[in-house]
Motif scaffolding. Structure first.
Motif: not given
Length: 339
Positions: A155-157, A214-216, A242-244
């Motif tokens: 899962k994304a989490r 989870n983004k730059l 990115f987790s998604r």
């Protein structure tokens, strides 16, 4: 921590630890001979690599040497998996708008992703060789992550803990070949030649506050033929973090350590329907195709040409103090003259 792969005549190169300012490096053969080895044994080798990184930055390595980006392969010269997403839905929306196609609502709810060739990546300073420059050669500036082993149906989490390294990408595309391939209903292949990645891969903690959600959150700079072409912020307008993207890639399969997942072309909406070029005071673009889409929407037809033999592209990302984080991708398009 910053890592790179030096050319040594082998397929997978030699892992080196690189100083924060990209000036020095040290070989770590006794810890991990290659990047893939490090990823396969990450829990064991990461603490040792960090020790080498701290010692290198403190000037305590007796066997360090000057780091030269020209000597680098892509961090993974070949990989078990290269899956490229399209996390910036603004880019996808422009593509469809340019051909008067409606945007399906599902595109805002689930990422697009294709499986690319990963057996032979280009080095970050390697020429883009093509038999013809009539195929619509384009650069695409992206961010990519490298994972460790990811379980199926993660899962994304929970996916963010599997993100080990980040890089820049030039995802080379042959725009003239894409329509014919997609018309067959079986995806990209010939239209997606070898990609190139930045000389250096970095751990998320190296990015400090620039890595969040989870983004730059920094501009990706693309300089085309010596002129700044784009500086969109990679953390802005990223519909799927990115987790998604990891969750999407692992829906029906596990991902092996060394899997690379790309963000897709970094694209900012810029508060307008059509975006804005650097010359117009905007942040510009990370690929030529996006400019051509906007020209088509605005003027009825594209005017900007795709890359020709002799054209060059430079991609880089700077931290808040103006220092290069990943080193630079520098490539020229040249004619392929056969084996």
């Amino acid at each position: 921590m910053k890592l790179a792969t030096y050319k040594d005549g082998s397929r997978d190169g030699l892992l080196v630890v690189v100083s924060k300012d990209l000036s020095r490096a040290v070989k770590v053969l006794e810890i991990a001979p290659t990047m893939q080895y490090a990823l396969d044994h990450w829990d064991t080798v990461e603490p040792k690599l960090k020790e080498a990184y701290v010692a290198l930055n403190n000037g305590k390595c007796s066997d360090d040497f000057a780091f030269h980006q020209d000597e680098c392969e892509s961090p993974l010269p070949r990989a078990y998996q290269w899956a490229d997403g399209s996390a910036y839905v603004n880019h996808v929306e422009l593509v469809r708008k340019a051909r008067n196609a409606e945007m399906p609502e599902s595109f805002w709810e689930e990422p697009l992703m294709y499986q690319g060739g990963s057996d032979s990546f280009l080095a970050p300073r390697e020429d883009i060789e093509m038999p013809s420059d009539e195929w619509g050669i384009d650069f695409e500036g992206e961010i990519a992550i490298i994972t460790d082993d990811v379980p199926m149906a993660v899962k994304a989490r929970d996916a963010d803990k599997h993100i080990r390294l980040l890089m820049l990408v030039n995802d080379v595309s042959l725009r003239g070949l894409i329509p014919g391939e997609l018309a067959k209903g079986f995806g990209f292949f010939q239209s997606k030649p070898s990609s190139a990645f930045s000389p250096v891969a970095v751990t998320p903690d190296e990015l400090n506050d620039s890595w969040k959600d989870n983004k730059l959150h920094l501009p990706l700079l693309s300089t085309y033929n010596g002129e700044l072409f784009g500086k969109p912020n990679a953390g802005q307008d990223m519909t799927f973090d990115f987790s998604r993207l990891v969750e999407h890639a692992a829906k029906s399969r596990p991902l092996a350590a060394g899997t690379i997942i790309g963000s897709g072309t970094v694209s900012n909406k810029q508060g307008t329907d059509h975006g804005s070029a650097i010359s117009e005071g905007g942040v510009g673009y990370s690929c030529i195709a996006e400019v051509r889409m906007i020209e088509t929407i605005r003027d009825g037809k594209p005017a900007t040409q795709f890359m020709k033999f002799g054209d060059s592209i430079h991609m880089e990302m700077l931290d808040s103090q103006g220092h290069s984080i990943f080193g630079a991708i520098e490539q020229k398009v040249v004619k392929y003259d056969g084996a």
